[in-house]
Design an enzyme around this catalytic site. Structure first.
Site, PDB file in Angstrom:
ATOM      1  N   ASP A   1      36.063  44.794  43.388  1.00 38.68           N
ATOM      2  CA  ASP A   1      36.517  45.895  44.081  1.00 38.68           C
ATOM      3  C   ASP A   1      36.666  46.654  43.072  1.00 38.68           C
ATOM      4  OD1 ASP A   1      36.028  44.936  46.888  1.00 38.68           O
ATOM      5  OD2 ASP A   1      38.241  43.871  47.180  1.00 38.68           O
TER       6      ASP A   1
HETATM    7  P1  NAP Z   1      36.161  40.594  44.189  1.00 39.65           P
HETATM    8  O1  NAP Z   1      35.865  42.050  44.084  1.00 39.65           O
HETATM    9  O2  NAP Z   1      37.119  39.670  45.400  1.00 39.65           O
HETATM   10  O3  NAP Z   1      34.730  40.207  43.761  1.00 39.65           O
HETATM   11  C1  NAP Z   1      34.127  39.020  43.863  1.00 39.65           C
HETATM   12  C2  NAP Z   1      32.775  38.586  44.126  1.00 39.65           C
HETATM   13  O4  NAP Z   1      32.261  37.661  42.770  1.00 39.65           O
HETATM   14  C3  NAP Z   1      32.524  39.031  44.853  1.00 39.65           C
HETATM   15  O5  NAP Z   1      31.547  39.897  45.130  1.00 39.65           O
HETATM   16  C4  NAP Z   1      31.102  37.746  45.123  1.00 39.65           C
HETATM   17  O6  NAP Z   1      30.162  38.023  45.062  1.00 39.65           O
HETATM   18  C5  NAP Z   1      30.867  37.175  43.500  1.00 39.65           C
HETATM   19  N1  NAP Z   1      31.521  35.609  43.333  1.00 39.65           N
HETATM   20  C6  NAP Z   1      32.188  34.853  43.626  1.00 39.65           C
HETATM   21  N2  NAP Z   1      31.663  33.791  42.878  1.00 39.65           N
HETATM   22  C7  NAP Z   1      31.161  34.166  42.680  1.00 39.65           C
HETATM   23  C8  NAP Z   1      30.076  33.007  41.707  1.00 39.65           C
HETATM   24  N3  NAP Z   1      30.802  31.961  41.158  1.00 39.65           N
HETATM   25  N4  NAP Z   1      29.448  33.417  40.915  1.00 39.65           N
HETATM   26  C9  NAP Z   1      29.336  34.312  40.464  1.00 39.65           C
HETATM   27  N5  NAP Z   1      29.192  35.711  41.878  1.00 39.65           N
HETATM   28  C10 NAP Z   1      30.477  35.332  42.251  1.00 39.65           C
HETATM   29  O7  NAP Z   1      37.143  40.514  43.438  1.00 39.65           O
HETATM   30  P2  NAP Z   1      37.833  41.090  42.105  1.00 39.65           P
HETATM   31  O8  NAP Z   1      37.399  42.538  42.012  1.00 39.65           O
HETATM   32  O9  NAP Z   1      38.054  40.245  41.164  1.00 39.65           O
HETATM   33  O10 NAP Z   1      38.847  41.691  42.723  1.00 39.65           O
HETATM   34  C11 NAP Z   1      39.763  40.889  42.973  1.00 39.65           C
HETATM   35  C12 NAP Z   1      40.420  41.384  44.394  1.00 39.65           C
HETATM   36  O11 NAP Z   1      42.051  40.632  45.087  1.00 39.65           O
HETATM   37  C13 NAP Z   1      41.206  43.394  44.385  1.00 39.65           C
HETATM   38  O12 NAP Z   1      40.639  43.857  46.147  1.00 39.65           O
HETATM   39  C14 NAP Z   1      42.247  42.554  44.892  1.00 39.65           C
HETATM   40  O13 NAP Z   1      43.341  44.277  44.876  1.00 39.65           O
HETATM   41  C15 NAP Z   1      42.125  41.681  45.251  1.00 39.65           C
HETATM   42  N6  NAP Z   1      43.608  40.979  44.984  1.00 39.65           N
HETATM   43  C16 NAP Z   1      43.980  40.244  43.959  1.00 39.65           C
HETATM   44  C17 NAP Z   1      45.119  39.846  43.687  1.00 39.65           C
HETATM   45  C18 NAP Z   1      45.871  39.452  42.498  1.00 39.65           C
HETATM   46  O14 NAP Z   1      46.888  38.833  42.463  1.00 39.65           O
HETATM   47  N7  NAP Z   1      44.891  39.799  42.194  1.00 39.65           N
HETATM   48  C19 NAP Z   1      45.856  39.727  44.579  1.00 39.65           C
HETATM   49  C20 NAP Z   1      45.943  40.201  46.544  1.00 39.65           C
HETATM   50  C21 NAP Z   1      45.253  40.261  46.455  1.00 39.65           C
HETATM   51  P3  NAP Z   1      28.660  36.947  45.731  1.00 39.65           P
HETATM   52  O15 NAP Z   1      29.531  35.792  46.885  1.00 39.65           O
HETATM   53  O16 NAP Z   1      27.575  38.104  46.252  1.00 39.65           O
HETATM   54  O17 NAP Z   1      28.427  36.157  44.697  1.00 39.65           O
END
Ligand code: NAP
Length: 477
Positions: free
Chosen positions: A401
């Site tokens: 994301d």
């Molecule tokens: P993300 O959008 O959740 O994407 C994580 C990606 O990691 C997935 O596409 C997944 O694809 C891949 N993945 C998972 N396990 C893996 C592994 N073992 N090896 C390789 N790839 C792996 O992560 P992000 O880009 O860090 O975004 C964070 C999201 O969380 C945002 O939407 C944000 O708004 C939300 N959020 C964050 C917080 C905070 O405080 N940080 C709080 C609330 C919400 P595959 O399944 O294909 O591997």
């Protein structure tokens, strides 16, 4: 020592403790000084606890010692055993117990007043503060326990929604307020007892029902908000037992929690109301990506570890963008190793950190710090974005994301407006993920389809180990 002198000494020590809290908090704001800040705040807390224990109001030490020993043993065990990826759950539990402690303090003070042990100078004010302490403490307790269960996957992470949910919650809120008013204004001890029973029960129910419609992915925001509430509850408890340092510490926790909640909401371009009431994640989000927006058409182009090595070997400017997948695969150590190898090969390496990458604030910073990645190499989103077109390679490790270009180009996308790291502007993008899994938002990502993007499939740690071993063979050969 006269009572007056003792009072002055105690309050002076409390002021010193408060100053140390503020200094510590300030230092926690920067990675380089965070450990020291933690220590300084800890010293402040030690002073506050020791001075409170020396207070003449303490009647018996037996149970305090039992509590101290039990708390120390449990705290030490948690610090040693809890994995970094389980920190959000841990924080949720600690918040919950903070709330429960405030509830118990409020209830105990009510019992003391009812039993005639103490006579408040301002009965209405004291009753109002007792009510707030119990109410906020109760909501924080059950809300945090629910958040813990979702994060630990003991309960489904999906939001639980039903018809008339907001109405039911609204009714609970109205009843809670009414019972509070009855407790504060009624002079009848029997009526007061009933009112206390009602709002204790309702506060516990409300904590649960308010968190119910919020998805597991939004739990970090909820926890930050509950953390803030636990501070407010502690502050109210400070008023109840007339303890100045508890009032100050509660205010600090309350305000820092609010600030953190606001930062997270802003970084996701969502309002707090949207996080709390929209049921985000209840249903799979239809893809608005490439086809619907008509922006990008393309296919996923896989790349091997050997070819990734070839691309990286020629690169001079490399940016590594970690995300939740790096945390899942615990790839931070091999990421640091890759960074060192690229540098030894003559490349300049930066780590671009998105404020909400991962599942808790500072998630990526903590993991990279644990792996000893130098602080100077970490670059914030706003600083890296202008440099992105000059990057030879952007390596996206389990991020989705936070690098989704739809956030800036697709007005129909649910994440439109969320600031992103512009990985797509680098000359070559290499994305590490296991398969076609979406990110937290459930959206397809246009980045993976761009002509300059290659997909290195597999667990991030394993994939990186493959690339690192190519570098090692080069060095050995
Ligand atoms: P993300 O959008 O959740 O994407 C994580 C990606 O990691 C997935 O596409 C997944 O694809 C891949 N993945 C998972 N396990 C893996 C592994 N073992 N090896 C390789 N790839 C792996 O992560 P992000 O880009 O860090 O975004 C964070 C999201 O969380 C945002 O939407 C944000 O708004 C939300 N959020 C964050 C917080 C905070 O405080 N940080 C709080 C609330 C919400 P595959 O399944 O294909 O591997």
């Amino acid at each position: 020592m006269s009572n007056e002198t003792r009072e002055i000494l105690i309050n002076s020590a409390y002021i010193l403790a408060s100053i140390l809290f503020v200094l510590g908090l300030k230092m926690l704001g920067r990675q380089g000084t965070a450990r020291k800040g933690n220590l300084i705040s800890g010293i402040g807390m030690l002073i506050a606890i020791v001075v409170t224990l020396l207070d003449h109001n303490v009647i018996e030490y037996k149970w305090i010692v039992v509590g101290l020993v039990a708390g120390t043993v449990i705290g030490l065990a948690c610090a040693r055993l809890i994995k970094m990826t389980s920190m959000p759950e841990m924080v949720a539990l600690l918040n919950g117990f903070g709330g429960l402690a405030s509830l118990i303090v409020g209830a105990a003070e009510y019992c003391r007043i009812r039993g005639g042990t103490v006579m408040p100078d301002h009965p209405a004010f004291t009753s109002a503060v007792i009510y707030l302490t119990i109410l906020i403490g109760g909501i924080t307790f059950t809300g945090s326990i629910y958040a813990f269960c979702k994060l630990a996957e003991w309960l489904s992470g999906r939001p639980i929604l039903f018809r008339g949910q907001h109405l039911v919650n609204g009714l609970f809120v109205v009843l809670t307020v009414l019972s509070g008013i009855v407790y504060v204004v009624s002079g009848d001890p029997q009526v007061q007892l009933m009112a206390v029973g009602v709002f204790i029960t309702l506060s516990l129910v409300l904590g649960w029902t308010l968190v119910m419609p919020i998805g597991g992915g939004d739990m970090p925001v909820v926890i930050s908000m509950l953390n803030s509430l636990s501070g407010v509850a502690a502050c109210a408890a400070g008023f109840v037992i007339s303890n100045n340092v508890l009032v100050v510490a509660g205010c600090l926790v309350g305000t820092s929690g609010v600030i953190l909640t606001a930062i997270m909401c802003k970084a996701m371009n969502r309002s707090l109301a949207n996080v709390l009431f929209s049921g985000f994640g209840a249903a799979p989000v239809p893809s608005t990506g490439a086809a619907s927006a008509g922006v990008v058409q393309g296919e996923l182009k896989p790349i091997s570890a050997e070819d990734t090595f070839a691309v990286l070997e020629a690169a001079r400017q490399v940016v590594i963008i970690p995300g939740y997948g790096m945390a899942v695969s615990q790839a931070q150590h091999v990421v640091r190793e890759l960074g060192e190898m690229l540098e030894n090969n003559g490349a300049e390496v930066r780590f671009a950190i998105h404020p909400v990458a991962g599942r808790m604030p500072g998630h990526m910073n903590v993991l990279l710090a644990e792996a000893n990645v130098p602080y100077e190499q970490l670059v914030e989103m706003d600083s890296i974005n202008p440099l992105m077109p000059t990057m030879d390679v952007a390596i996206v490790i389990g991020a989705n994301d936070v690098v989704n270009p739809a956030a800036s180009s697709d007005k129909g996308s649910p994440i439109y407006g969320m600031p992103i790291i512009k990985a797509h502007e680098a000359r070559t993008v290499i994305c590490l993920k296991r398969g076609k899994g979406t990110g937290f938002s459930g959206l397809e990502n246009q980045l993976f389809l761009l002509p300059n993007t290659r997909m290195l499939y597999g667990d991030a740690k394993g994939s990186l180990q493959g690339v690192v071993s190519e570098f090692k063979s080069l060095a050995a050969g």
